[in-house]
Design a protein around this motif. Structure first.
Motif, PDB file in Angstrom:
ATOM      1  N   MET A   1      48.396  36.123  34.515  1.00 43.32           N
ATOM      2  CA  MET A   1      48.103  36.737  35.796  1.00 43.32           C
ATOM      3  C   MET A   1      47.738  38.200  35.575  1.00 43.32           C
ATOM      4  N   LEU A   2      46.806  38.672  36.336  1.00 47.47           N
ATOM      5  CA  LEU A   2      46.381  40.064  36.302  1.00 47.47           C
ATOM      6  C   LEU A   2      47.511  40.960  36.779  1.00 47.47           C
ATOM      7  N   GLN A   3      47.621  42.144  36.183  1.00 45.59           N
ATOM      8  CA  GLN A   3      48.627  43.112  36.613  1.00 45.59           C
ATOM      9  C   GLN A   3      47.976  44.468  36.800  1.00 45.59           C
ATOM     10  N   LEU A   4      48.448  45.221  37.766  1.00 42.58           N
ATOM     11  CA  LEU A   4      47.968  46.581  38.008  1.00 42.58           C
ATOM     12  C   LEU A   4      49.023  47.599  37.597  1.00 42.58           C
ATOM     13  N   ASN A   5      49.826  47.273  36.623  1.00 43.39           N
ATOM     14  CA  ASN A   5      50.893  48.165  36.196  1.00 43.39           C
ATOM     15  C   ASN A   5      50.408  49.020  35.027  1.00 43.39           C
ATOM     16  N   PHE A   6      50.446  50.317  35.220  1.00 43.77           N
ATOM     17  CA  PHE A   6      50.033  51.259  34.197  1.00 43.77           C
ATOM     18  C   PHE A   6      51.221  52.157  33.877  1.00 43.77           C
ATOM     19  N   PRO A   7      51.369  52.602  32.618  1.00 46.96           N
ATOM     20  CA  PRO A   7      52.483  53.484  32.271  1.00 46.96           C
ATOM     21  C   PRO A   7      52.454  54.783  33.084  1.00 46.96           C
ATOM     22  N   HIS A  70      48.587  47.823  44.764  1.00 47.19           N
ATOM     23  CA  HIS A  70      47.217  48.268  44.972  1.00 47.19           C
ATOM     24  C   HIS A  70      46.959  49.444  44.035  1.00 47.19           C
ATOM     25  N   LEU A  71      45.738  49.873  43.981  1.00 50.56           N
ATOM     26  CA  LEU A  71      45.373  50.969  43.094  1.00 50.56           C
ATOM     27  C   LEU A  71      44.211  51.707  43.737  1.00 50.56           C
ATOM     28  N   ALA A  72      44.387  52.985  44.002  1.00 49.78           N
ATOM     29  CA  ALA A  72      43.318  53.760  44.626  1.00 49.78           C
ATOM     30  C   ALA A  72      43.362  55.194  44.142  1.00 49.78           C
ATOM     31  N   TRP A  73      42.193  55.777  44.111  1.00 47.13           N
ATOM     32  CA  TRP A  73      42.019  57.123  43.605  1.00 47.13           C
ATOM     33  C   TRP A  73      41.478  58.054  44.678  1.00 47.13           C
ATOM     34  N   TRP A  91      42.469  47.089  47.432  1.00 47.59           N
ATOM     35  CA  TRP A  91      43.403  46.752  48.500  1.00 47.59           C
ATOM     36  C   TRP A  91      43.481  45.240  48.607  1.00 47.59           C
ATOM     37  N   ARG A  92      44.458  44.790  49.344  1.00 48.43           N
ATOM     38  CA  ARG A  92      44.624  43.347  49.574  1.00 48.43           C
ATOM     39  C   ARG A  92      44.489  42.575  48.266  1.00 48.43           C
ATOM     40  N   THR A  93      45.214  43.024  47.283  1.00 45.96           N
ATOM     41  CA  THR A  93      45.128  42.397  45.969  1.00 45.96           C
ATOM     42  C   THR A  93      45.786  41.027  45.966  1.00 45.96           C
ATOM     43  N   ASN A  94      45.157  40.121  45.276  1.00 48.19           N
ATOM     44  CA  ASN A  94      45.681  38.787  45.028  1.00 48.19           C
ATOM     45  C   ASN A  94      45.598  38.604  43.517  1.00 48.19           C
ATOM     46  N   ALA A 100      40.591  41.240  44.703  1.00 49.83           N
ATOM     47  CA  ALA A 100      40.993  42.430  45.442  1.00 49.83           C
ATOM     48  C   ALA A 100      39.814  42.867  46.292  1.00 49.83           C
ATOM     49  N   GLU A 101      40.117  43.551  47.359  1.00 45.99           N
ATOM     50  CA  GLU A 101      39.095  44.130  48.213  1.00 45.99           C
ATOM     51  C   GLU A 101      38.884  45.573  47.753  1.00 45.99           C
TER      52      GLU A 101
END
Length: 131
Positions: A1-7, A70-73, A91-94, A100-101
């Motif tokens: 599964m994809l992850q948006l976890n960054f150190p 989510h992840l946004a800059w 946004w609205r990540t699955n 993701a949107e």
């Protein structure tokens, strides 16, 4: 599964831009963007009524980024990296389905200068590399 976890939050750079995390110091600018009818024309989200509500939004938003929801800059020009001119993110990540949107907003003074295209290229590339 994809992850948006960054150190740590992934600050990105392009030829003209710094893409960085949201800071409380961005609250007044973000409040102005989210209450600008031109900017919000196609973004159907509740508008905050005070800068304090935006500060809470930023805090909650940053916590969601830490949790990988989510992840946004913030979009800023390299010549003035502390001045927010817009934002871009996922946004609205699955994550289970790699979806993701992508959403963005930009101050009208910077429209039609290729800024969103430049930011999209970098953030999409970053997202694909995180798999």
């Amino acid at each position: 599964m994809l992850q948006l976890n960054f150190p740590s939050f992934p600050t990105l750079e392009t030829k003209r831009l710094i893409l960085r995390s949201h800071a409380i110091s961005d609250a007044e600018t973000l409040f102005g963007l989210r209450n600008n009818d031109e900017v919000m024309r196609f973004i159907h989200r509740e508008r905050q009524k005070t800068v304090g509500e935006i500060e809470d939004f930023i805090s909650n938003f940053n916590e969601g980024c830490k949790q990988g929801l989510h992840l946004a800059w913030v979009i800023a020009l390299k010549e003035n990296p502390h001045q927010m001119i817009g934002s871009i993110g996922y946004w609205r990540t699955n994550l289970a389905n790699y979806r993701a949107e992508i959403g963005y907003m930009l101050h009208p003074d910077y429209w039609r200068k290729g800024i969103i295209s430049e930011a999209l290229s970098k953030t999409i590339g970053r997202f694909l590399l995180s798999r």
